[in-house]
Design an enzyme around this catalytic site. Structure first.
Site, mmCIF file in Angstrom:
data_model
loop_
_atom_site.group_PDB
_atom_site.id
_atom_site.type_symbol
_atom_site.label_atom_id
_atom_site.label_comp_id
_atom_site.label_asym_id
_atom_site.label_seq_id
_atom_site.Cartn_x
_atom_site.Cartn_y
_atom_site.Cartn_z
ATOM 1 N N MET A 31 -54.019 39.947 44.239
ATOM 2 C CA MET A 31 -54.494 41.228 44.390
ATOM 3 C C MET A 31 -53.635 42.060 45.262
ATOM 4 O O MET A 31 -53.968 43.185 45.728
ATOM 5 C CB MET A 31 -55.972 41.512 44.543
ATOM 6 C CG MET A 31 -56.726 40.650 43.302
ATOM 7 S SD MET A 31 -58.289 41.371 43.045
ATOM 8 C CE MET A 31 -59.020 41.395 44.430
ATOM 9 N N HIS A 35 -50.693 38.210 52.548
ATOM 10 C CA HIS A 35 -50.650 37.764 54.042
ATOM 11 C C HIS A 35 -50.162 36.154 53.933
ATOM 12 O O HIS A 35 -49.758 35.850 52.895
ATOM 13 C CB HIS A 35 -52.258 37.816 54.762
ATOM 14 C CG HIS A 35 -53.229 37.154 53.631
ATOM 15 N ND1 HIS A 35 -53.381 35.781 53.686
ATOM 16 C CD2 HIS A 35 -54.247 37.820 53.000
ATOM 17 C CE1 HIS A 35 -54.416 35.652 52.720
ATOM 18 N NE2 HIS A 35 -54.999 36.736 52.501
ATOM 19 N N HIS A 38 -51.566 33.968 50.956
ATOM 20 C CA HIS A 38 -50.617 34.132 49.820
ATOM 21 C C HIS A 38 -49.065 33.618 49.993
ATOM 22 O O HIS A 38 -48.653 32.932 49.215
ATOM 23 C CB HIS A 38 -50.320 35.630 49.565
ATOM 24 C CG HIS A 38 -51.766 36.289 49.432
ATOM 25 N ND1 HIS A 38 -52.260 37.314 50.107
ATOM 26 C CD2 HIS A 38 -52.403 36.195 48.435
ATOM 27 C CE1 HIS A 38 -53.401 37.803 49.761
ATOM 28 N NE2 HIS A 38 -53.763 37.089 48.503
ATOM 29 N N GLY A 147 -55.595 29.540 46.013
ATOM 30 C CA GLY A 147 -56.098 29.119 47.350
ATOM 31 C C GLY A 147 -57.473 28.581 47.188
ATOM 32 O O GLY A 147 -58.386 29.212 46.613
ATOM 33 N N GLN A 153 -63.631 30.229 42.697
ATOM 34 C CA GLN A 153 -62.649 30.489 41.644
ATOM 35 C C GLN A 153 -61.767 29.521 41.005
ATOM 36 O O GLN A 153 -61.596 29.413 39.957
ATOM 37 C CB GLN A 153 -61.920 31.585 42.503
ATOM 38 C CG GLN A 153 -60.749 32.098 41.616
ATOM 39 C CD GLN A 153 -60.028 33.377 42.144
ATOM 40 O OE1 GLN A 153 -60.623 34.652 42.114
ATOM 41 N NE2 GLN A 153 -58.846 33.266 42.975
ATOM 42 N N ILE A 176 -55.297 28.926 54.681
ATOM 43 C CA ILE A 176 -54.797 29.364 55.968
ATOM 44 C C ILE A 176 -55.548 30.178 56.956
ATOM 45 O O ILE A 176 -56.419 31.299 56.358
ATOM 46 C CB ILE A 176 -53.344 30.222 55.562
ATOM 47 C CG1 ILE A 176 -52.656 29.315 54.376
ATOM 48 C CG2 ILE A 176 -52.499 30.479 56.809
ATOM 49 C CD1 ILE A 176 -52.254 27.945 55.156
ATOM 50 N N LYS A 184 -57.653 33.596 56.576
ATOM 51 C CA LYS A 184 -56.845 34.846 56.261
ATOM 52 C C LYS A 184 -57.413 35.543 55.179
ATOM 53 O O LYS A 184 -57.818 34.590 54.277
ATOM 54 C CB LYS A 184 -55.514 34.663 56.123
ATOM 55 C CG LYS A 184 -54.869 33.761 57.298
ATOM 56 C CD LYS A 184 -53.799 34.706 57.768
ATOM 57 C CE LYS A 184 -53.009 33.972 58.848
ATOM 58 N NZ LYS A 184 -52.176 34.778 59.834
ATOM 59 N N SER A 185 -57.683 36.739 55.108
ATOM 60 C CA SER A 185 -58.147 37.538 53.804
ATOM 61 C C SER A 185 -57.426 38.799 53.953
ATOM 62 O O SER A 185 -57.570 39.427 55.063
ATOM 63 C CB SER A 185 -59.532 37.538 53.976
ATOM 64 O OG SER A 185 -60.126 38.446 53.145
ATOM 65 N N SER A 186 -57.372 39.393 52.819
ATOM 66 C CA SER A 186 -56.918 40.706 52.769
ATOM 67 C C SER A 186 -58.079 41.761 53.230
ATOM 68 O O SER A 186 -57.725 42.744 53.966
ATOM 69 C CB SER A 186 -56.413 41.312 51.349
ATOM 70 O OG SER A 186 -55.349 40.506 50.684
HETATM 71 O O1 PAF Z 1 -57.828 35.645 44.041
HETATM 72 C C1 PAF Z 1 -57.757 36.763 43.956
HETATM 73 O O2 PAF Z 1 -56.723 37.557 44.513
HETATM 74 C C2 PAF Z 1 -58.006 37.125 42.309
HETATM 75 O O3 PAF Z 1 -59.195 36.852 42.068
HETATM 76 C C3 PAF Z 1 -57.137 37.118 41.178
HETATM 77 C C4 PAF Z 1 -56.888 35.310 40.850
HETATM 78 C C5 PAF Z 1 -55.621 37.228 41.753
HETATM 79 C C6 PAF Z 1 -57.456 37.573 39.855
HETATM 80 O O4 PAF Z 1 -57.503 39.009 40.206
#
Ligand code: PAF
Length: 280
Positions: A31, A35, A38, A147, A153, A176, A184-186
């Site tokens: 999304m 960071h 990703h 991740g 998910q 990470i 780490k997270s946005s």
């Molecule tokens: O993990 C994420 O950033 C989102 O849930 C994804 C997998 C990109 C779907 O929008």
């Protein structure tokens, strides 16, 4: 500079050209506001595939009505720099109208999406499964990278891929962390300096729980209680859930042995953070 395409048609053109040359394709769905977490996915994807597509799309359908869709951080220029440095070949950055226009179809995985984060985010995984299915159909990758920070998910996507016979290998990649342990997270960008310190209660309590299990504690109830007590010592923290579940079906595990996932969601101020550890 790495191309950033906005339409499904353009994305398909790139992928078809690579396919004609016999190249393999990896997909890293994101999304944006990328960071190091990703980056590690993209670097791995680039090592395992000839071409890597990063999708950069803040997906509206996975946000609930009172969640942070509008304020979710976005920075496509910085993302492009990171993607290029990490070895990606294309960024797919559509507008919501390109992805959904008049869509009436939703992809939904039962059971696994009703627990953990699904309890407080009831529409979230339908949004994730729908957009991930669409990305799979647009890019048709050989492998897709997710991740482990979003362990639920990952589990849901694996099940969807199996159930719907997507011919795609799902690769799960480790969490990470910042040097002090914060995953780490946005969304870490929402934290004030005081909240940033408080947020360490997530990783600290998980380390403690993992140690308890390592030292022979078999009762998940006791481990959960200890983790919760540690978080509750932090005045800025409010627990959404702390659970230990079977990694395959996400059902509560009574015994801390076998494949287990210890997962939590905790509000630090208004910011909801998730973290976990897995014992395989
Ligand atoms: O993990 C994420 O950033 C989102 O849930 C994804 C997998 C990109 C779907 O929008």
């Amino acid at each position: 500079m790495i191309p950033v395409v906005k339409t499904v048609e353009e994305a398909r053109k790139y992928v078809k050209a690579w396919r004609r040359e016999g190249m393999s394709v990896g997909l890293v769905p994101t999304m944006g506001f990328l960071h190091e977490g990703h980056k590690s996915l993209i670097v791995r994807a680039a090592a395992e595939n000839d071409c890597v597509v990063v999708s950069d799309f803040v997906n509206p359908t996975q946000f609930g009505p009172n969640e942070d869709f509008e304020t979710y951080p976005r920075d496509i220029e910085a993302d492009a720099g990171l993607c290029e440095a990490a070895g990606a070949k294309l960024i797919f950055n559509p507008e919501p109208s390109e992805m959904y226009h008049d869509a009436l179809t939703t992809v939904s995985v039962d059971k696994l999406t009703k627990v953990l984060c699904g309890k407080t985010r009831p529409i979230h995984f339908d949004g994730v499964c729908t957009v991930v299915s669409k990305l799979f159909n647009i890019v048709m990758p050989d492998k897709a990278y997710f991740g482990q920070k979003d362990a639920q998910q990952l589990c849901v996507v694996r099940k969807m891929v199996k159930d719907l016979n997507f011919d795609i290998e799902i690769v799960g990649c480790p969490i990470i962390r910042e040097e002090d342990g914060l995953a780490k997270s946005s969304r870490n960008t929402y934290l004030s300096p005081e909240e940033r310190k408080a947020a360490l209660c997530l990783s600290r309590s998980l380390v403690m729980g993992r140690e308890m299990i390592g030292n022979g504690e078999k009762s998940t109830r006791k481990v959960i209680e200890a983790i919760k007590a540690e978080i509750e010592r932090e005045p800025l923290a409010r627990i959404d859930y702390v659970e230990i579940v079977d990694l395959d079906n996400l059902e509560p595990a009574e015994d801390a042995s076998g494949h287990i996932l210890a997962a939590m969601a905790v509000y630090i101020g208004k910011t909801r953070l998730i973290d976990n550890f897995i014992i395989e």
